[in-house]
Design a protein around this motif. Structure first.
Motif, PDB file in Angstrom:
ATOM      1  N   ASP A 106       0.836  -1.188   0.000  1.00 42.85           N
ATOM      2  CA  ASP A 106       0.000   0.000   0.000  1.00 42.85           C
ATOM      3  C   ASP A 106       0.879   1.250   0.000  1.00 42.85           C
ATOM      4  O   ASP A 106       2.065   1.196   0.360  1.00 42.85           O
ATOM      5  CB  ASP A 106      -0.890  -0.020   1.254  1.00 42.85           C
ATOM      6  N   ASP A 107       0.297   2.386  -0.371  1.00 40.80           N
ATOM      7  CA  ASP A 107       1.052   3.643  -0.373  1.00 40.80           C
ATOM      8  C   ASP A 107       1.617   3.986   0.997  1.00 40.80           C
ATOM      9  O   ASP A 107       2.636   4.686   1.102  1.00 40.80           O
ATOM     10  CB  ASP A 107       0.158   4.793  -0.846  1.00 40.80           C
ATOM     11  N   VAL A 108       0.968   3.510   2.064  1.00 40.10           N
ATOM     12  CA  VAL A 108       1.464   3.829   3.406  1.00 40.10           C
ATOM     13  C   VAL A 108       2.878   3.295   3.625  1.00 40.10           C
ATOM     14  O   VAL A 108       3.631   3.814   4.454  1.00 40.10           O
ATOM     15  CB  VAL A 108       0.493   3.289   4.483  1.00 40.10           C
ATOM     16  N   ALA A 109       3.272   2.287   2.874  1.00 41.83           N
ATOM     17  CA  ALA A 109       4.618   1.714   3.030  1.00 41.83           C
ATOM     18  C   ALA A 109       5.710   2.712   2.646  1.00 41.83           C
ATOM     19  O   ALA A 109       6.878   2.516   3.004  1.00 41.83           O
ATOM     20  CB  ALA A 109       4.756   0.446   2.193  1.00 41.83           C
ATOM     21  N   ARG A 119      -0.240  -6.038   8.200  1.00 44.54           N
ATOM     22  CA  ARG A 119      -1.587  -5.820   7.708  1.00 44.54           C
ATOM     23  C   ARG A 119      -2.068  -4.438   8.147  1.00 44.54           C
ATOM     24  O   ARG A 119      -1.583  -3.879   9.123  1.00 44.54           O
ATOM     25  CB  ARG A 119      -2.552  -6.896   8.243  1.00 44.54           C
ATOM     26  N   GLY A 120      -3.049  -3.903   7.414  1.00 47.61           N
ATOM     27  CA  GLY A 120      -3.611  -2.603   7.751  1.00 47.61           C
ATOM     28  C   GLY A 120      -5.121  -2.662   7.745  1.00 47.61           C
ATOM     29  O   GLY A 120      -5.733  -3.611   7.238  1.00 47.61           O
ATOM     30  N   VAL A 121      -5.739  -1.614   8.313  1.00 49.10           N
ATOM     31  CA  VAL A 121      -7.197  -1.586   8.407  1.00 49.10           C
ATOM     32  C   VAL A 121      -7.707  -0.159   8.270  1.00 49.10           C
ATOM     33  O   VAL A 121      -7.109   0.780   8.786  1.00 49.10           O
ATOM     34  CB  VAL A 121      -7.679  -2.214   9.736  1.00 49.10           C
ATOM     35  N   VAL A 156      -0.544  -5.030  12.976  1.00 42.09           N
ATOM     36  CA  VAL A 156      -1.610  -4.438  12.178  1.00 42.09           C
ATOM     37  C   VAL A 156      -1.475  -2.935  12.332  1.00 42.09           C
ATOM     38  O   VAL A 156      -1.332  -2.429  13.457  1.00 42.09           O
ATOM     39  CB  VAL A 156      -3.013  -4.902  12.630  1.00 42.09           C
ATOM     40  N   ILE A 157      -1.499  -2.210  11.221  1.00 44.64           N
ATOM     41  CA  ILE A 157      -1.309  -0.768  11.285  1.00 44.64           C
ATOM     42  C   ILE A 157      -2.579  -0.059  10.815  1.00 44.64           C
ATOM     43  O   ILE A 157      -3.456  -0.648  10.180  1.00 44.64           O
ATOM     44  CB  ILE A 157      -0.078  -0.312  10.464  1.00 44.64           C
ATOM     45  N   ALA A 158      -2.651   1.223  11.154  1.00 43.42           N
ATOM     46  CA  ALA A 158      -3.731   2.080  10.668  1.00 43.42           C
ATOM     47  C   ALA A 158      -3.162   3.466  10.441  1.00 43.42           C
ATOM     48  O   ALA A 158      -2.149   3.836  11.043  1.00 43.42           O
ATOM     49  CB  ALA A 158      -4.878   2.127  11.668  1.00 43.42           C
ATOM     50  N   GLU A 159      -3.814   4.229   9.570  1.00 42.81           N
ATOM     51  CA  GLU A 159      -3.332   5.586   9.286  1.00 42.81           C
ATOM     52  C   GLU A 159      -4.530   6.529   9.172  1.00 42.81           C
ATOM     53  O   GLU A 159      -4.788   7.106   8.119  1.00 42.81           O
ATOM     54  CB  GLU A 159      -2.459   5.634   8.018  1.00 42.81           C
ATOM     55  N   PHE A 182       2.222  12.126  10.001  1.00 43.21           N
ATOM     56  CA  PHE A 182       2.973  12.276   8.757  1.00 43.21           C
ATOM     57  C   PHE A 182       2.044  12.802   7.681  1.00 43.21           C
ATOM     58  O   PHE A 182       0.816  12.696   7.787  1.00 43.21           O
ATOM     59  CB  PHE A 182       3.615  10.951   8.323  1.00 43.21           C
ATOM     60  N   ARG A 183       2.622  13.421   6.680  1.00 44.83           N
ATOM     61  CA  ARG A 183       1.839  13.882   5.550  1.00 44.83           C
ATOM     62  C   ARG A 183       1.680  12.740   4.574  1.00 44.83           C
ATOM     63  O   ARG A 183       2.634  12.329   3.912  1.00 44.83           O
ATOM     64  CB  ARG A 183       2.526  15.073   4.866  1.00 44.83           C
ATOM     65  N   PHE A 184       0.455  12.221   4.477  1.00 42.79           N
ATOM     66  CA  PHE A 184       0.151  11.098   3.595  1.00 42.79           C
ATOM     67  C   PHE A 184      -0.320  11.686   2.270  1.00 42.79           C
ATOM     68  O   PHE A 184      -1.505  11.753   1.975  1.00 42.79           O
ATOM     69  CB  PHE A 184      -0.916  10.217   4.231  1.00 42.79           C
ATOM     70  N   GLU A 185       0.629  12.102   1.462  1.00 42.64           N
ATOM     71  CA  GLU A 185       0.324  12.832   0.240  1.00 42.64           C
ATOM     72  C   GLU A 185      -0.526  11.992  -0.714  1.00 42.64           C
ATOM     73  O   GLU A 185      -1.444  12.504  -1.359  1.00 42.64           O
ATOM     74  CB  GLU A 185       1.624  13.256  -0.454  1.00 42.64           C
ATOM     75  N   GLU A 186      -0.224  10.710  -0.816  1.00 44.20           N
ATOM     76  CA  GLU A 186      -0.959   9.844  -1.745  1.00 44.20           C
ATOM     77  C   GLU A 186      -2.450   9.770  -1.390  1.00 44.20           C
ATOM     78  O   GLU A 186      -3.293   9.593  -2.271  1.00 44.20           O
ATOM     79  CB  GLU A 186      -0.368   8.442  -1.745  1.00 44.20           C
ATOM     80  N   ALA A 187      -2.766   9.888  -0.097  1.00 40.85           N
ATOM     81  CA  ALA A 187      -4.162   9.844   0.344  1.00 40.85           C
ATOM     82  C   ALA A 187      -4.739  11.240   0.555  1.00 40.85           C
ATOM     83  O   ALA A 187      -5.916  11.370   0.933  1.00 40.85           O
ATOM     84  CB  ALA A 187      -4.272   9.034   1.637  1.00 40.85           C
ATOM     85  N   GLY A 188      -3.942  12.271   0.350  1.00 42.10           N
ATOM     86  CA  GLY A 188      -4.416  13.637   0.477  1.00 42.10           C
ATOM     87  C   GLY A 188      -4.793  14.042   1.882  1.00 42.10           C
ATOM     88  O   GLY A 188      -5.778  14.758   2.089  1.00 42.10           O
ATOM     89  N   LYS A 189      -4.021  13.610   2.876  1.00 47.92           N
ATOM     90  CA  LYS A 189      -4.377  13.931   4.253  1.00 47.92           C
ATOM     91  C   LYS A 189      -3.145  13.946   5.145  1.00 47.92           C
ATOM     92  O   LYS A 189      -2.094  13.379   4.805  1.00 47.92           O
ATOM     93  CB  LYS A 189      -5.367  12.897   4.803  1.00 47.92           C
ATOM     94  N   ASP A 190      -3.273  14.597   6.286  1.00 49.58           N
ATOM     95  CA  ASP A 190      -2.324  14.433   7.382  1.00 49.58           C
ATOM     96  C   ASP A 190      -2.825  13.257   8.201  1.00 49.58           C
ATOM     97  O   ASP A 190      -3.991  13.230   8.614  1.00 49.58           O
ATOM     98  CB  ASP A 190      -2.254  15.697   8.246  1.00 49.58           C
TER      99      ASP A 190
END
Length: 222
Positions: A106-109, A119-121, A156-159, A182-190
């Motif tokens: 996933d982009d979070v990586a 894993r993420g949720v 298991v991670i979450a963002e 963190f700035r999650f640019e791919e998801a358009g959010k902090d």
């Protein structure tokens, strides 16, 4: 079901389905049966379109789209092999949406040192009448337990969106610890990176809360 006073739709159960598809556990904290099944376009598009257009969801998911465009986005999610969308139910009534995914794909990586097994949720509670009753934590606990039981993941991670204090508190009460914003640019959010370790979850969240141990899959008609 869209948060109105309409009669809730219930899921029907029957034996003989692929047991890897569905999941159920009884949660004594809320005296309810929690179940999850993979979402489908035909069965869930209208339901999910209504939920994701709700005022309490729109700021964080940004999927308040026209029906046709929404169906296209949902179809993309359903065909994405690193992610599985689920509909979550309480006593067979659909009321939540979940996305379980392989974090390393996933982009979070791009924003943390992801292990291949992580894993993420993602989560949302749809109908507003289910908010504020203490359901989110038991639901999240069941989903995290499912991910640990069905994989060799140790985390298991979450963002979640950094503005979503309610969701962050639920994650933290379910054994997740913050590793900062963190700035999650791919998801358009902090976002806030939250991490749940298997050992802590099993010792402090499952056993510590007196949950009923490993869940057993149940019969879900897709």
């Amino acid at each position: 079901m869209n948060g109105t006073n309409e009669t809730p739709e219930t899921e029907e159960y029957r034996p003989g389905y692929d047991s890897d598809d569905g999941y159920r556990r009884y949660d004594p904290e809320i005296d309810r049966t929690i179940s999850l099944r993979p979402a489908t376009l035909e069965r869930d598009a209208a339901r999910l379109h209504a939920w994701l257009g709700s005022d309490h969801v729109k700021p964080y998911w940004q999927l308040d789209l026209p029906p046709t465009e929404f169906r296209e986005r949902l179809a993309e999610k359903l065909s994405d092999d690193h992610l599985t969308p689920y509909v979550g139910c309480l006593d067979h009534v659909p009321m939540s949406y979940w996305e379980c995914y392989r974090a390393a794909d996933d982009d979070v990586a791009n924003h943390y040192d992801a292990d291949p097994a992580d894993r993420g949720v993602h989560l949302l509670v749809g109908p507003e009448e289910y908010l504020g009753h203490g359901y989110a934590r038991p639901l999240l606990r069941a989903v995290v337990a499912m991910q640990f039981e069905r994989s060799n993941a140790e985390r298991v991670i979450a963002e979640p969106d950094a503005r979503n204090d309610r969701a962050i508190r639920v994650f933290e009460r379910c054994g997740f610890e913050s590793e900062g914003e963190f700035r999650f640019e791919e998801a358009g959010k902090d976002a806030v990176l939250l991490v749940c370790e298997r050992e802590r979850f099993e010792a402090e969240v499952l056993e510590g809360d007196g949950a009923d141990g490993p869940a057993r899959p149940t019969e879900v008609r897709r």
